[in-house]
Every structure is written in structure tokens, then in C-alpha cells.
Design an enzyme around this catalytic site. Structure first.
Site, PDB file in Angstrom:
ATOM      1  N   LYS A   1       0.851  -1.210   0.000  1.00 28.75           N
ATOM      2  CA  LYS A   1       0.000   0.000   0.000  1.00 28.75           C
ATOM      3  C   LYS A   1       0.880   1.251   0.000  1.00 28.75           C
ATOM      4  O   LYS A   1       0.644   2.190  -0.762  1.00 28.75           O
ATOM      5  CB  LYS A   1      -0.930   0.000   1.227  1.00 28.75           C
ATOM      6  CG  LYS A   1      -2.064  -1.004   1.108  1.00 28.75           C
ATOM      7  CD  LYS A   1      -2.797  -1.250   2.425  1.00 28.75           C
ATOM      8  CE  LYS A   1      -3.769  -2.406   2.269  1.00 28.75           C
ATOM      9  NZ  LYS A   1      -4.407  -2.850   3.501  1.00 28.75           N
TER      10      LYS A   1
ATOM     11  N   GLN B   1      -4.422  -1.451   9.688  1.00 37.13           N
ATOM     12  CA  GLN B   1      -4.361  -2.783   9.094  1.00 37.13           C
ATOM     13  C   GLN B   1      -4.965  -3.823  10.039  1.00 37.13           C
ATOM     14  O   GLN B   1      -4.671  -3.865  11.231  1.00 37.13           O
ATOM     15  CB  GLN B   1      -2.891  -3.135   8.779  1.00 37.13           C
ATOM     16  CG  GLN B   1      -2.702  -4.430   8.015  1.00 37.13           C
ATOM     17  CD  GLN B   1      -3.286  -4.418   6.608  1.00 37.13           C
ATOM     18  OE1 GLN B   1      -3.420  -3.366   5.981  1.00 37.13           O
ATOM     19  NE2 GLN B   1      -3.636  -5.579   6.102  1.00 37.13           N
TER      20      GLN B   1
ATOM     21  N   ASP C   1     -10.977   2.923   3.891  1.00 38.50           N
ATOM     22  CA  ASP C   1     -11.299   1.496   3.834  1.00 38.50           C
ATOM     23  C   ASP C   1     -12.805   1.293   3.629  1.00 38.50           C
ATOM     24  O   ASP C   1     -13.237   0.227   3.204  1.00 38.50           O
ATOM     25  CB  ASP C   1     -10.936   0.837   5.177  1.00 38.50           C
ATOM     26  CG  ASP C   1      -9.742  -0.087   5.097  1.00 38.50           C
ATOM     27  OD1 ASP C   1      -9.463  -0.606   4.010  1.00 38.50           O
ATOM     28  OD2 ASP C   1      -9.099  -0.294   6.142  1.00 38.50           O
TER      29      ASP C   1
END
Ligand code: GUN
Length: 303
Positions: free
Chosen positions: A54, A98, A121
Site C-alpha cells: 500500500k 491494518q 477502507d
């Protein structure tokens, strides 16, 4: 005839080129540089590799990319304070924690602490609700389902009035992609059925699908005879079924298998995503797209 292979790798590359240009234009016209922070708690090898990928993609696109690594024993309150710091930081447009988190930290509490306007997200309940309402309400779609919709659209599949069957009802893929495809408008407006472990005659539902989206996490669950000839098959499954030595690096790598028997299915489907190289590359790309959108929304609010 063999199906058209929908390459997530190629489509992701196409979208990243578009994003690169958008980032340059945004910088030139407003001075705003999209800022993305990824917070990693602990040292889970799979999480490290996702977060690294990412960060690299964000940098390649010209973002201000921060990787904030924290130790496994970080206290929940300290993580909440860290999120609060980034919520208040105007140079940060996207915050990603995460998952999974260590067991002593309440995942729900953490996801709820992220400012919904920085929740790239798309996991915050406010954004889940916005997705349900649809239209102008939508800010951030969750990345994997958003990537699936892009694959369907960019492969030229007609969605208007199409029978979409989703196998799986997870919060991350099944439920959101079902909601996305039933919204009114381009790239959706489909008739959606969600099937799951409690469904009777799974095969009968799958056989009706013009677009079959499989996110069950069961290798080879969907048999070739369940596929309608000419259907578009999107395989979200990434199942580790063994290990092999990489010809490129000489290192051990996982053997990945989807939820669909690809070799047999491609002889029946009209188009199909491979595993790997299908849905996978789209997830990170859509995270980048959400971050650019967030930075643009900030630019708009300042006008
Ligand atoms: N862990 C595995 N996939 C994801 C993802 O898409 N987002 C976050 N935050 N954690 C993950």
C-alpha cells in the site's frame, strides 16, 4: 470457446495511470497532496506485506505516504489517541488501520474511532450506511467490492437488469457488493441474489447468474456445471492450498486457488477473473482512488 480473461492487473494499472494524472492536477491547482497513513500494530508477515504494498503504491502515485508501525503490545487507548491525532491532521486524507489487530484491542472500537471522512477502507458504520442509501450519500466504497464493480464495468459487462448472484455474505465483500450492484444507475441496477451457507440448492441459484460473484473462501466451491454459458464470473477467493518455489526469486511462495474451478469454468463462462491477478490487484488501487477522492473533497470544501 474459452472465456475472456478479465485481468485485474491490467485494469488496476489503467486506473493507477488515471490517478497519477489526477494527483498531478490536484497538486497543480490546489497545492494539496493526498496523504495516506497506514497503521500497523505488531509484525504479522502477511500484514507487513500488505502495508508495504500500500505504501509503495501510494508513493508511486505521488502521495504523502506514512507507515506508522506500532509494537504488538500497544495499548488500545494509545491506538485510539494515535487515530485521533491523524483525524485532526489536515495533511492526512486517509487513515487505514491494518487488520487483524492483536487480540487485546477491540477492532470495532478502533474502526469506529476513524473520522468517517478519512475512512478510505469504507469500514466505518457511517460509510456502510451511506452505501446502503446510495447515490450522492456515498463517500467511500469498501475497496474490494468497489474493485469488483470496476472490473465488471471495464470488462464491458452489461449490469442493467442483469441477474447478479453473490456467493458469500461477509461484511467486507458479500454484503457490500450486493448493495452496490442493486443501486440505481450506471454500472449497477442489477437484480441481486445473495446465497450463503444456509442456502438450499446453491447450484440452482448460481446457474441463473449473468454475473456470478464468488466470495466464499472455499477453494473450488463453484463447479463448472453451475455456471450459465457466457456468464461473467468474478472469483474473490484467495485460498492458500500449498507452497512452491518461485521461478523468479527462488523463494517459497503460496500456491493460491480461487473459489471457482478456473480451468474448467473458463470453457463455459463468457468472461472470468483469474486467481491470482484478478480481484486482488484492484483492492489497493481502490484504496488509492478513495484517498484521492478524500483529498479532492477537502479541496472542494476550501473553495
Ligand atoms: N487486512 C486485510 N485486508 C484489509 C483491508 O482491506 N483493510 C484493512 N484495514 N485491513 C486489511
Amino acid at each position: 470457446m474459452s472465456a475472456k480473461i478479465i485481468s485485474g492487473k491490467d485494469i488496476a494499472a489503467e486506473i493507477k495511470e488515471e490517478l497519477k494524472k489526477e494527483v498531478e492536477e490536484l497538486k497543480a491547482s490546489t497545492g494539496i497532496v493526498p496523504g495516506l497513513v497506514t497503521i500497523l500494530v505488531g509484525a504479522d508477515p502477511a500484514s507487513i506485506s500488505y502495508v508495504t504494498a500500500k505504501g509503495k503504491t501510494a508513493k508511486d502515485l505521488g502521495f504523502n505516504s506514512i507507515q506508522d508501525d506500532q509494537s504488538e503490545d500497544l495499548k488500545e487507548d494509545d491506538l485510539l489517541a494515535l487515530i485521533d491525532k491523524y483525524n485532526k491532521d489536515d495533511s492526512i486524507h486517509g487513515i487505514l488501520v491494518q487488520l487483524p489487530l492483536p487480540k487485546h484491542i477491540d477492532e470495532k472500537k478502533v474502526l469506529n474511532a476513524i473520522d468517517p471522512d478519512k475512512d478510505v477502507d469504507g469500514f466505518h458504520p457511517v460509510n456502510v450506511g451511506r452505501l446502503m442509501i446510495g447515490g450522492d450519500e456515498v463517500k467511500f466504497l469498501p475497496c474490494t467490492p468497489a474493485g469488483i464493480q470496476e472490473l465488471i464495468i471495464r470488462s464491458g459487462m452489461e449490469t442493467n437488469g442483469a441477474e447478479v448472484v453473490v456467493v458469500g455474505r461477509s461484511n467486507i465483500v458479500g454484503k457490500p457488493i450486493a448493495n452496490i450492484m442493486l443501486q440505481k444507475g450506471a454500472g449497477a441496477n442489477s437484480t441481486v441474489t445473495v446465497v450463503h451457507t444456509g442456502t438450499k440448492n446453491l447450484d440452482e441459484h448460481c446457474k441463473r447468474a449473468d454475473i456470478l460473484i464468488v466470495a466464499a473462501g472455499v477453494p473450488g466451491l463453484v463447479k463448472p456445471e453451475w455456471i450459465k454459458p457466457g456468464a461473467c464470473v468474478i472469483d474473490v477467493g484467495v485460498n492458500r492450498v500449498g507452497e512452491k518455489i518461485s521461478e523468479k526469486t527462488g523463494r517459497k511462495i503460496a500456491i493460491l486457488k480461487g473459489d471457482v474451478d478456473f480451468d474448467a469454468a473458463k470453457e463455459i463462462a463468457g468472461s472470468i477473473t483469474p486467481v491470482p491477478g484478478g480481484v486482488g490487484p484492484m483492492t489497493i488501487t481502490m484504496l488509492m482512488k478513495n484517498t484521492v477522492k478524500s483529498a479532492k473533497m477537502l479541496a472542494e470544501s476550501k473553495k
